[in-house]
Design an enzyme around this catalytic site. Sequence first.
Site, PDB file in Angstrom:
ATOM      1  N   GLU A 290     -31.369  80.943 -46.588  1.00 15.60           N
ATOM      2  CA  GLU A 290     -30.858  79.899 -47.489  1.00 15.60           C
ATOM      3  C   GLU A 290     -30.016  78.934 -46.669  1.00 15.60           C
ATOM      4  O   GLU A 290     -29.536  79.300 -45.603  1.00 15.60           O
ATOM      5  CB  GLU A 290     -29.920  80.522 -48.546  1.00 15.60           C
ATOM      6  N   LYS A 292     -26.603  77.212 -45.662  1.00 14.87           N
ATOM      7  CA  LYS A 292     -25.189  77.562 -45.813  1.00 14.87           C
ATOM      8  C   LYS A 292     -24.472  76.297 -46.276  1.00 14.87           C
ATOM      9  O   LYS A 292     -24.386  75.308 -45.548  1.00 14.87           O
ATOM     10  CB  LYS A 292     -24.607  78.057 -44.499  1.00 14.87           C
ATOM     11  N   ARG A 297     -16.828  78.636 -52.507  1.00 12.71           N
ATOM     12  CA  ARG A 297     -17.468  79.833 -53.041  1.00 12.71           C
ATOM     13  C   ARG A 297     -16.870  80.148 -54.408  1.00 12.71           C
ATOM     14  O   ARG A 297     -15.652  80.060 -54.594  1.00 12.71           O
ATOM     15  CB  ARG A 297     -17.205  80.998 -52.078  1.00 12.71           C
ATOM     16  N   ARG A 316     -12.740  82.572 -54.129  1.00  7.69           N
ATOM     17  CA  ARG A 316     -12.807  83.719 -53.228  1.00  7.69           C
ATOM     18  C   ARG A 316     -11.479  84.447 -53.142  1.00  7.69           C
ATOM     19  O   ARG A 316     -11.413  85.615 -52.789  1.00  7.69           O
ATOM     20  CB  ARG A 316     -13.206  83.177 -51.863  1.00  7.69           C
ATOM     21  N   GLU A 348     -21.886  78.600 -55.011  1.00 11.03           N
ATOM     22  CA  GLU A 348     -20.991  77.678 -54.319  1.00 11.03           C
ATOM     23  C   GLU A 348     -20.814  76.433 -55.189  1.00 11.03           C
ATOM     24  O   GLU A 348     -21.808  75.868 -55.662  1.00 11.03           O
ATOM     25  CB  GLU A 348     -21.659  77.328 -52.975  1.00 11.03           C
ATOM     26  N   ARG A 494     -17.576  92.381 -45.571  1.00  8.16           N
ATOM     27  CA  ARG A 494     -18.233  91.516 -44.607  1.00  8.16           C
ATOM     28  C   ARG A 494     -19.090  92.441 -43.759  1.00  8.16           C
ATOM     29  O   ARG A 494     -18.657  92.984 -42.748  1.00  8.16           O
ATOM     30  CB  ARG A 494     -17.209  90.795 -43.743  1.00  8.16           C
ATOM     31  N   LYS A 500     -24.448  84.642 -41.013  1.00 11.37           N
ATOM     32  CA  LYS A 500     -24.340  83.182 -41.093  1.00 11.37           C
ATOM     33  C   LYS A 500     -24.555  82.608 -39.704  1.00 11.37           C
ATOM     34  O   LYS A 500     -24.040  83.121 -38.724  1.00 11.37           O
ATOM     35  CB  LYS A 500     -22.996  82.761 -41.673  1.00 11.37           C
TER      36      LYS A 500
HETATM   37  P1  AMP Z   1     -16.895  81.831 -43.912  1.00 14.74           P
HETATM   38  O1  AMP Z   1     -16.044  81.115 -44.890  1.00 14.74           O
HETATM   39  O2  AMP Z   1     -17.017  81.095 -42.613  1.00 14.74           O
HETATM   40  O3  AMP Z   1     -16.538  83.291 -43.787  1.00 14.74           O
HETATM   41  O4  AMP Z   1     -18.414  81.801 -44.471  1.00 14.74           O
HETATM   42  C1  AMP Z   1     -18.785  82.472 -45.605  1.00 14.74           C
HETATM   43  C2  AMP Z   1     -18.901  81.476 -46.709  1.00 14.74           C
HETATM   44  O5  AMP Z   1     -20.148  80.841 -46.673  1.00 14.74           O
HETATM   45  C3  AMP Z   1     -18.853  82.050 -48.081  1.00 14.74           C
HETATM   46  O6  AMP Z   1     -17.579  82.291 -48.562  1.00 14.74           O
HETATM   47  C4  AMP Z   1     -19.539  80.981 -48.900  1.00 14.74           C
HETATM   48  O7  AMP Z   1     -18.577  80.097 -49.417  1.00 14.74           O
HETATM   49  C5  AMP Z   1     -20.333  80.219 -47.916  1.00 14.74           C
HETATM   50  N1  AMP Z   1     -21.742  80.083 -48.254  1.00 14.74           N
HETATM   51  C6  AMP Z   1     -22.375  78.909 -48.177  1.00 14.74           C
HETATM   52  N2  AMP Z   1     -23.661  79.019 -48.503  1.00 14.74           N
HETATM   53  C7  AMP Z   1     -23.880  80.314 -48.819  1.00 14.74           C
HETATM   54  C8  AMP Z   1     -25.033  81.045 -49.227  1.00 14.74           C
HETATM   55  N3  AMP Z   1     -26.226  80.462 -49.364  1.00 14.74           N
HETATM   56  N4  AMP Z   1     -24.871  82.382 -49.441  1.00 14.74           N
HETATM   57  C9  AMP Z   1     -23.666  82.980 -49.282  1.00 14.74           C
HETATM   58  N5  AMP Z   1     -22.546  82.336 -48.899  1.00 14.74           N
HETATM   59  C10 AMP Z   1     -22.644  81.007 -48.665  1.00 14.74           C
END
Ligand code: AMP
Length: 648
Positions: A290, A292, A297, A316, A348, A494, A500
């Site tokens: 998908e 990102k 979130r 979150r 999101e 996590r 990601k």
């Molecule tokens: P990080 O904030 O760097 O830990 O990245 C994780 C975040 O990616 C999550 O909290 C989501 O807000 C975001 N995110 C964006 N697109 C997606 C997706 N398709 N699936 C899951 N999380 C996503």
Amino acid sequence: MALFRDVANLAEMLAGEASRLKKRAAIAEAIRTVHEAAPESEDAGRFALSIAGTPFAEADPRKLNAGGALLSKALLEVSGATQVALTAAYRKHGDLGAAGFDLLSTKDAGDSRLSLAEVAEAFAAMAVARTTAVRAGLVEGLLRRATPIEAKYLLKLMIGDMRIGVKQSLVEEAIAAASSSSVAEVRHAVMLEADLGFAVRRAFERTLSEARMRLFHPLGFMLASPVETPEEAVERFEQKPEIAAVAKKAKKKKTRGDDTDKETDAASPEATLSESPIAPGQRIIAAFLEDKYDGMRAQLHCGDPSQPDRVAIYSRNKEDVTESYPELEEAFATASSAATGPLIFDGEILGWDLKEGRALPFAVLGQRIGRKRVSNAWREQVPVVFMVFDLIFADGELLLNLPLRERRNRLEAVVERLVETARSPLAVDERRKLPQGVMFAEPDGDSIERLMLAPSRLVESVEDIERAYADARARANEGVMLKAAESVYQPGRRGLAWLKLKRELATLDVVVTGAEFGHGKRAGILSDYTFAVRGPDYETTGELLNVGKAYSGLTDAEIAELSAWMMDHTLEDRGFFRTVEPLRVLEVAFNNIMRSDRHASGFALRFPRIVRIRDDKPVTEIDTVERVEEIYQSQVDKPVEVETASED
Ligand code: AMP
């Protein structure tokens, strides 16, 4: 009648005990004793909540509204200590509770009769207090009656940070031990009802299995681990034929329902086995891809038949942010009529460019985050949509343990049903607003679709991911997410089931610990921020280690807001520099990391700049000093700073 001193004494013992087993046994013993003394009362539940460090159950929307500033003032009032003495005690411990113990230690430690019920009563009154003065009065009342050790833990409990090395999961295990129930059953009930205190009652009454999912409390979010390259992602998800036999066994074991080891097993190749034979050399990647998205979130709850208009959106941080997105609330309240029961979505929130049909940059949405009153101007300037990518609850069933493949199927069916009705107008006619501010608009030509389904597909190869990544970037999204097709949804974890991929320079999520006044047009404004990452002892002592200082990257409005906040949340005023409550999270970028003794972490960042304020991320999830070390080690030239001017 259970007394708060029992909580305080146990907490003090737990703080000095390293063994998890001994901690669990001590908590279990205490809960059992409190329960046996008064089986009908709520004391055992209150006791468990306090040891877990939460004044109220999670499902309980009440808040104490008592921050560090209010509690420090109350402490000064009750102890008669000077601000200088408080500052010194705070500096010594880095913890208001411990500082309170020092300042009150001359107080008669006599035999306190402060009961758990009285503490609960004071907390309830604080939650509804209309003024700070009333709230402060209630805190002072508690502190006056408390012995020094009780005051220490009352303060910690009110701040919401006990620092005794006890997580909720340990208290859940203790509840199970105290009541001879199974840990899985206790955890399940707590997840469904979000009420640790009530779970204690259920455990002793043997009604844990009667717990039912309650909507309108947030479940934990599943998070992703970073990978640097598509190749790395493929290696993680690839199914190797030789492990096929092991995989079948692993799958069987998993269905037996012990969820304690799910962090690793759901993501492992064993758990992603399909029945089809795999030819040698063939790469089978059982993962969905998908985009990102770079938004916010959110978990969205709606469709409760007993409250059809009720919609809740949680960040979150597990905060209820519904008010900030009235257009989503309207759309999902409308859509609830098409729903066939309660629904929980994961997705999101995105600012949406209606003309281009793609997400607006995060910085644009960022202007709306945290706003409680959303004017028509904001609605029109930054329209928001909910980009959904997972379904957690539907058809009366919690779907966490279904594989993503199956959850996705169900999600698609639900979205198909709701998409037409989940609409709301771009702007509202203020005159038609209901008193609560919510307007239930009929879908019409002017309304826009607020529910969008995140496109998702199975990936095929490294090249496929490369292309998808480039396409995602071309759509102005951050990168791509890869999710194991057979993985279960792991709230609050996590793990490696979600990866990601965003190949920018690394950034760090840090918390501001201090602020300095700026110069020139920023004179009088706290605009230079010292920030920290989590230290190795964070879990037990809340250890934060400074790693850098930055002043660039934020807008004037953001700096003004942060500055005002820092003024209000100052712990220690050293003139041009202030230490502040470590609560505001920033994402910082930098060119590289050097070893340096300038900061307590042993590292410094070169050319640090603030990418954004991350109020959506709790301090418990900021980066660690190990992560800093990891990035440091990954650099080809590992710079060392020669100058040594220690700043903290
Ligand atoms: P990080 O904030 O760097 O830990 O990245 C994780 C975040 O990616 C999550 O909290 C989501 O807000 C975001 N995110 C964006 N697109 C997606 C997706 N398709 N699936 C899951 N999380 C996503």
